[in-house]
Design an enzyme around this catalytic site. Sequence first.
Site, short mmCIF file in Angstrom:
data_model
loop_
_atom_site.label_atom_id
_atom_site.label_comp_id
_atom_site.label_asym_id
_atom_site.label_seq_id
_atom_site.Cartn_x
_atom_site.Cartn_y
_atom_site.Cartn_z
N CYS A 40 0.79 -1.32 0.04
CA CYS A 40 -0.02 0.00 0.07
C CYS A 40 0.72 1.23 0.00
O CYS A 40 1.22 1.87 1.16
CB CYS A 40 -0.93 0.14 1.12
SG CYS A 40 -2.37 1.34 1.18
N THR B 71 -26.07 4.14 10.67
CA THR B 71 -27.27 3.91 9.69
C THR B 71 -28.07 4.99 9.28
O THR B 71 -27.81 6.24 10.17
CB THR B 71 -28.33 3.06 10.19
OG1 THR B 71 -29.21 2.60 9.31
CG2 THR B 71 -28.71 3.56 11.63
N TYR B 72 -28.39 5.56 8.27
CA TYR B 72 -29.21 6.77 7.81
C TYR B 72 -30.48 6.19 7.38
O TYR B 72 -31.30 6.95 6.99
CB TYR B 72 -28.42 7.27 6.53
CG TYR B 72 -27.23 7.51 7.00
CD1 TYR B 72 -26.91 8.70 7.69
CD2 TYR B 72 -25.97 6.83 6.18
CE1 TYR B 72 -25.39 9.12 7.86
CE2 TYR B 72 -24.74 7.17 6.63
CZ TYR B 72 -24.60 8.22 7.23
OH TYR B 72 -23.12 8.53 7.49
N THR C 81 -31.34 -1.44 8.55
CA THR C 81 -30.29 -2.10 7.81
C THR C 81 -29.44 -2.97 8.69
O THR C 81 -28.28 -3.67 8.31
CB THR C 81 -29.54 -1.26 7.04
OG1 THR C 81 -28.76 -0.38 7.88
CG2 THR C 81 -30.27 -0.53 6.01
N GLU D 215 -22.89 4.28 0.38
CA GLU D 215 -23.31 2.95 0.90
C GLU D 215 -22.18 1.96 0.67
O GLU D 215 -21.78 1.16 1.63
CB GLU D 215 -24.67 2.44 0.40
CG GLU D 215 -25.76 3.58 0.74
CD GLU D 215 -27.09 3.19 0.08
OE1 GLU D 215 -28.11 3.03 0.88
OE2 GLU D 215 -27.21 3.41 -1.27
#
Length: 510
Positions: A152, A404-405, A416, A481
């Site tokens: 990386c 979460t939204y 979710t 998301e």
Amino acid sequence: MPSFYLLIGCFFLVFANIAESSFRLCQKWGCTSKLLVLYSSLANPVSLSAALVLSQEKGVRVPRPFSSGPSAFIPKEEIVEASQVDPQTEQILAEAYSLSGHVDHLTQVMGLHPHYLESFLRSQFYLLRMDGPLPLHCRHYIAIMAAARHQCSFLVSLHVREFYRMGMCLDWLKGLQYAPQRLRNLNEINKILAHRPWLITKEHIQNLVKTGEHSWSLAELVHAVVILAHFHSLASFVFGSGINPQVDPQNANGFQSVFISDNCTCDLASDHHLDRDLSNTSPVTTDSLEALMDRMKRLQEEREEDEASQEEMATRFEKEKKESLLVGSGDMKNEVMPTSKVSRFVEDATFGYQHFARHGEDNPPTFRAQDYSWEDHGFSLVNRLYSDIGLLLDDKFRTACDLTYYNMASHEDVDTTMLRRALFNYVHCMYGIRYDDYDYGEVNQLLERSLKVYIKTVTCYPERTTRRMYDSYWCQFRHSEKVHVNLLLMEARMQAELLYTLRAITRYMT
């Protein structure tokens, strides 16, 4: 006229001196061929393309222009539009906690979830900058060692710059063999944690903390282990989100700086790995959003009506664990990644990921979370040996898992929780960790095959992630998301590494 020629002569003399100084600096890093390509292009811009071709023919890795924006996977405009943190707050966070001191590409992508970003930056800042058992420069070198296991270059370069900023022990940057033996002794636990953490035993701990000139205290070792796990998992996020390398503001031609230029950027836009991996398994299928939501609803109803027995849930775990053998990755384990300057910080580069449950072999016993969990065991141990880091890690784990939204793509007011837990637990399943209270049959119901391929690649072979892998799942979902998916994968991986190591430390202490 003579003064004109004198002026031209002075210009070329100054240019030659600068070039010679730069050449000597690059010679120290073993990258003179790249400098010559850039030098020749400055002296004669028309010859740039010819020089690039000639260098490639000679096997020289040539720096390439960057794609614009923080991510190779997410359009720059969408990151700006979707960001929920205002630029001023983002800059304050970056100045307070970020290593770079500005809003870098990683911070911008993670800024799609500001609540998590704040928790992440606070934890990382404490780990690298605040009081702790390890000296500051050793922390950054351990971060380099960890990120290098996955080639990386983004993270390696970040901490190389930190080394230059501190101006001490710069010889260590020549390679791992130039570092003190005490740091080199971490190599064994670094490679095992990065690729097969279930192999960590109390003997590995004993070898590091035994009395001797190069021994570690338990507090120092815990600090080092948390840094290793943090940057292994952060490499997964960097590759999974397609984070672009930072362009040096002083470098107007858009190429990478000398050190970064020879690092592996792993061809994030390349598709050839995915083509082979998926052709070796089964066709990719992309579920519709409505079909996924229907399955979530049905599973919730089945939960309420009939709970599976412990025996049935154990059977489903074993089935899912064995099926993960067949998901993606193809013959990746037999493929050798090209060498790069990052490789100077790696020993035993051929040591890589192998499946936890391999056919026809004696596999390690399943790690049962009720016997050793983060909440009941790992948290208290790490907090006792390295004060307050447990609190920060716990906050980061919970923030990622609880975030979460209440929406999925275009649908609002959606719970979710079930989907988030399936993502987290699937990573732990691949690492041989089982939760007795979880029905692993839900994983197959909720995670489509293309998503499983992506999860396994990002978690186990992050440097091989491609844009097509990223694009192949959840086509109807927002990029934010998918970034949340990467946060869950990152935290699940980090927690798995910590659980195996902290259990080994506990066994050593008892």
